[in-house]
Design an enzyme around this catalytic site. Structure first.
Site, PDB file in Angstrom:
ATOM      1  N   GLY A  81       3.975   1.330  -0.518  1.00  0.00           N
ATOM      2  CA  GLY A  81       4.899   1.178  -1.642  1.00  0.00           C
ATOM      3  C   GLY A  81       4.379   1.849  -2.897  1.00  0.00           C
ATOM      4  N   PRO A 119       5.193   6.706  10.889  1.00  0.00           N
ATOM      5  CG  PRO A 119       4.417   5.469   9.067  1.00  0.00           C
ATOM      6  CD  PRO A 119       5.581   5.621  10.005  1.00  0.00           C
ATOM      7  CG  PHE A 124      -1.564   1.191   1.676  1.00  0.00           C
ATOM      8  CD1 PHE A 124      -2.148   2.062   0.752  1.00  0.00           C
ATOM      9  CD2 PHE A 124      -1.630   1.507   3.031  1.00  0.00           C
ATOM     10  CE1 PHE A 124      -2.771   3.236   1.181  1.00  0.00           C
ATOM     11  CE2 PHE A 124      -2.252   2.669   3.458  1.00  0.00           C
ATOM     12  CZ  PHE A 124      -2.808   3.534   2.535  1.00  0.00           C
ATOM     13  CE  LYS A 159       7.559  -1.292  11.316  1.00  0.00           C
ATOM     14  NZ  LYS A 159       7.872  -1.472   9.859  1.00  0.00           N
TER      15      LYS A 159
HETATM   16  P1  NAD Z   1       1.655  -3.657   3.074  1.00  0.00           P
HETATM   17  O1  NAD Z   1       1.388  -5.010   3.644  1.00  0.00           O
HETATM   18  O2  NAD Z   1       0.664  -3.138   2.092  1.00  0.00           O
HETATM   19  O3  NAD Z   1       3.100  -3.614   2.388  1.00  0.00           O
HETATM   20  C1  NAD Z   1       4.198  -4.305   2.927  1.00  0.00           C
HETATM   21  C2  NAD Z   1       4.886  -5.053   1.794  1.00  0.00           C
HETATM   22  O4  NAD Z   1       5.976  -5.791   2.348  1.00  0.00           O
HETATM   23  C3  NAD Z   1       3.981  -6.072   1.085  1.00  0.00           C
HETATM   24  O5  NAD Z   1       3.923  -5.800  -0.305  1.00  0.00           O
HETATM   25  C4  NAD Z   1       4.646  -7.411   1.375  1.00  0.00           C
HETATM   26  O6  NAD Z   1       4.521  -8.358   0.324  1.00  0.00           O
HETATM   27  C5  NAD Z   1       6.096  -7.002   1.607  1.00  0.00           C
HETATM   28  N1  NAD Z   1       6.832  -8.003   2.376  1.00  0.00           N
HETATM   29  C6  NAD Z   1       6.463  -8.579   3.537  1.00  0.00           C
HETATM   30  N2  NAD Z   1       7.375  -9.488   3.900  1.00  0.00           N
HETATM   31  C7  NAD Z   1       8.363  -9.464   2.962  1.00  0.00           C
HETATM   32  C8  NAD Z   1       9.575 -10.189   2.788  1.00  0.00           C
HETATM   33  N3  NAD Z   1       9.961 -11.141   3.640  1.00  0.00           N
HETATM   34  N4  NAD Z   1      10.338  -9.913   1.721  1.00  0.00           N
HETATM   35  C9  NAD Z   1       9.955  -8.975   0.813  1.00  0.00           C
HETATM   36  N5  NAD Z   1       8.810  -8.262   0.927  1.00  0.00           N
HETATM   37  C10 NAD Z   1       8.025  -8.516   1.986  1.00  0.00           C
HETATM   38  O7  NAD Z   1       1.836  -2.670   4.303  1.00  0.00           O
HETATM   39  P2  NAD Z   1       1.763  -1.072   4.347  1.00  0.00           P
HETATM   40  O8  NAD Z   1       0.490  -0.715   4.998  1.00  0.00           O
HETATM   41  O9  NAD Z   1       2.096  -0.527   3.013  1.00  0.00           O
HETATM   42  O10 NAD Z   1       2.931  -0.750   5.383  1.00  0.00           O
HETATM   43  C11 NAD Z   1       4.214  -0.348   4.925  1.00  0.00           C
HETATM   44  C12 NAD Z   1       5.121  -0.111   6.117  1.00  0.00           C
HETATM   45  O11 NAD Z   1       4.573   0.908   6.943  1.00  0.00           O
HETATM   46  C13 NAD Z   1       5.336  -1.327   7.013  1.00  0.00           C
HETATM   47  O12 NAD Z   1       6.688  -1.366   7.388  1.00  0.00           O
HETATM   48  C14 NAD Z   1       4.482  -1.035   8.236  1.00  0.00           C
HETATM   49  O13 NAD Z   1       5.042  -1.612   9.401  1.00  0.00           O
HETATM   50  C15 NAD Z   1       4.554   0.480   8.284  1.00  0.00           C
HETATM   51  N6  NAD Z   1       3.383   1.096   8.921  1.00  0.00           N
HETATM   52  C16 NAD Z   1       2.155   0.895   8.370  1.00  0.00           C
HETATM   53  C17 NAD Z   1       1.044   1.496   8.956  1.00  0.00           C
HETATM   54  C18 NAD Z   1      -0.337   1.328   8.358  1.00  0.00           C
HETATM   55  O14 NAD Z   1      -1.313   1.790   8.964  1.00  0.00           O
HETATM   56  N7  NAD Z   1      -0.483   0.708   7.193  1.00  0.00           N
HETATM   57  C19 NAD Z   1       1.211   2.275  10.107  1.00  0.00           C
HETATM   58  C20 NAD Z   1       2.489   2.466  10.640  1.00  0.00           C
HETATM   59  C21 NAD Z   1       3.579   1.861  10.026  1.00  0.00           C
END
Ligand code: NAD
Length: 258
Positions: A18, A180, A16, A157
């Site tokens: 990304g 975030p 997302f 994290k």
């Molecule tokens: P997401 O799940 O949409 O994206 C994470 C991506 O990481 C996925 O495409 C997944 O396939 C990839 N991934 C997971 N394990 C992997 C591995 N072993 N090797 C390669 N790729 C791998 O999540 P997001 O919501 O886009 O979150 C992105 C980042 O932001 C994360 O680090 C999350 O901890 C952080 N974050 C997210 C939120 C939120 O509300 N979404 C809040 C705070 C922090």
């Protein structure tokens, strides 16, 4: 802001956040080569908000816990900056998976980046690293990590963030962590879909607390913006010391009452 990023590797770039990173690097860094490293491919169907041409994004499918997979992506992409925004999904991952991906995987990315002389690593952390379940207000970057974390996701994290912070090298790899809160925006698969699902299941008729709880949510575009600013500053010799080894909380400024 003048630093030019020639090539960026977005680890977790198929996710997302990304997608927002791809879009903003594409829009704001003309001529940049954008590479995605993810355990899954970029979906053929992206939200209509995203206009970047998928065929111009080079994809590496691999596991970030593998030194071979990460080395290959760094060498072939010739990236000067890595953005690491990969993590297992909080509600789905197991403790073992969080440990493997968030802790060992992040360590792997740091080690290989240093070995292959990547210039900057921007890490997506989480505001949850300081939250222990008790009310907290006006938190800034000096606020201590939670002694007891809410769960393994937040604990790992926090460990990863510390690894990233401690690996900053003013003469080598510059590292920056972006924190975030819950992220919302186009392409969200967790937050708003989860709320809609709960409402459909009739699970929204409860009030926890006295209705004065506040929570910060961050727009995905702002989160991506912060990563790009951090990357650009990290590549400027005169500015890098201002962001190297630092953590930045990203908010929308206005807390949301719920
Ligand atoms: P997401 O799940 O949409 O994206 C994470 C991506 O990481 C996925 O495409 C997944 O396939 C990839 N991934 C997971 N394990 C992997 C591995 N072993 N090797 C390669 N790729 C791998 O999540 P997001 O919501 O886009 O979150 C992105 C980042 O932001 C994360 O680090 C999350 O901890 C952080 N974050 C997210 C939120 C939120 O509300 N979404 C809040 C705070 C922090």
């Amino acid at each position: 802001m003048s630093a030019k990023i020639d090539s960026v590797l977005l680890i977790g770039g198929a996710g997302f956040l990304g997608h927002h990173l791809i879009q903003q690097f594409y829009d704001r860094c003309p001529g940049i080569k954008i590479h995605v490293f993810d355990i899954r491919p970029l979906s053929d169907k992206k939200a209509s908000y995203f206009t970047f041409p998928s065929n111009e994004i080079k994809l590496f499918v691999g596991d970030l816990t593998s030194p071979e997979d990460i080395s290959k992506a760094i060498l072939e992409s010739k990236c000067d900056v890595i953005v690491h925004s990969a993590s297992p999904i909080p509600d789905v991952g197991t403790p073992e998976l969080f440990e493997k991906v968030n802790v060992q995987g992040t360590k792997n990315i740091i080690d290989v980046s240093k070995k292959l002389r990547v210039k900057a690593l921007i890490f997506t952390s989480s505001a949850g690293v300081v939250f222990n379940g008790a009310d907290i207000y006006n938190v800034d970057e000096e606020w201590p990590y939670a002694e007891v974390h809410m769960d393994k996701y937040n604990e790992t994290k926090a460990i990863a963030e510390r690894l990233v912070k401690d690996s900053n090298d003013p003469n080598g790899l510059i590292t920056v962590s972006i924190r975030p809160s819950g992220i919302f925006g186009p392409g969200d698969r967790q937050l708003v879909p989860g709320l809609i699902n709960a409402a459909k299941l009739g699970q929204s008729k409860f009030q926890l607390g006295d209705n004065n709880n506040i929570c910060d949510y961050t727009y995905a575009g702002n989160v991506a913006d912060a990563h790009i600013l951090a990357a650009k500053l990290a590549l400027q010799p005169k500015e890098a010391h201002k962001v190297g080894g630092e953590v930045f909380i990203i908010t929308n400024d206005t807390p949301i009452y719920f």
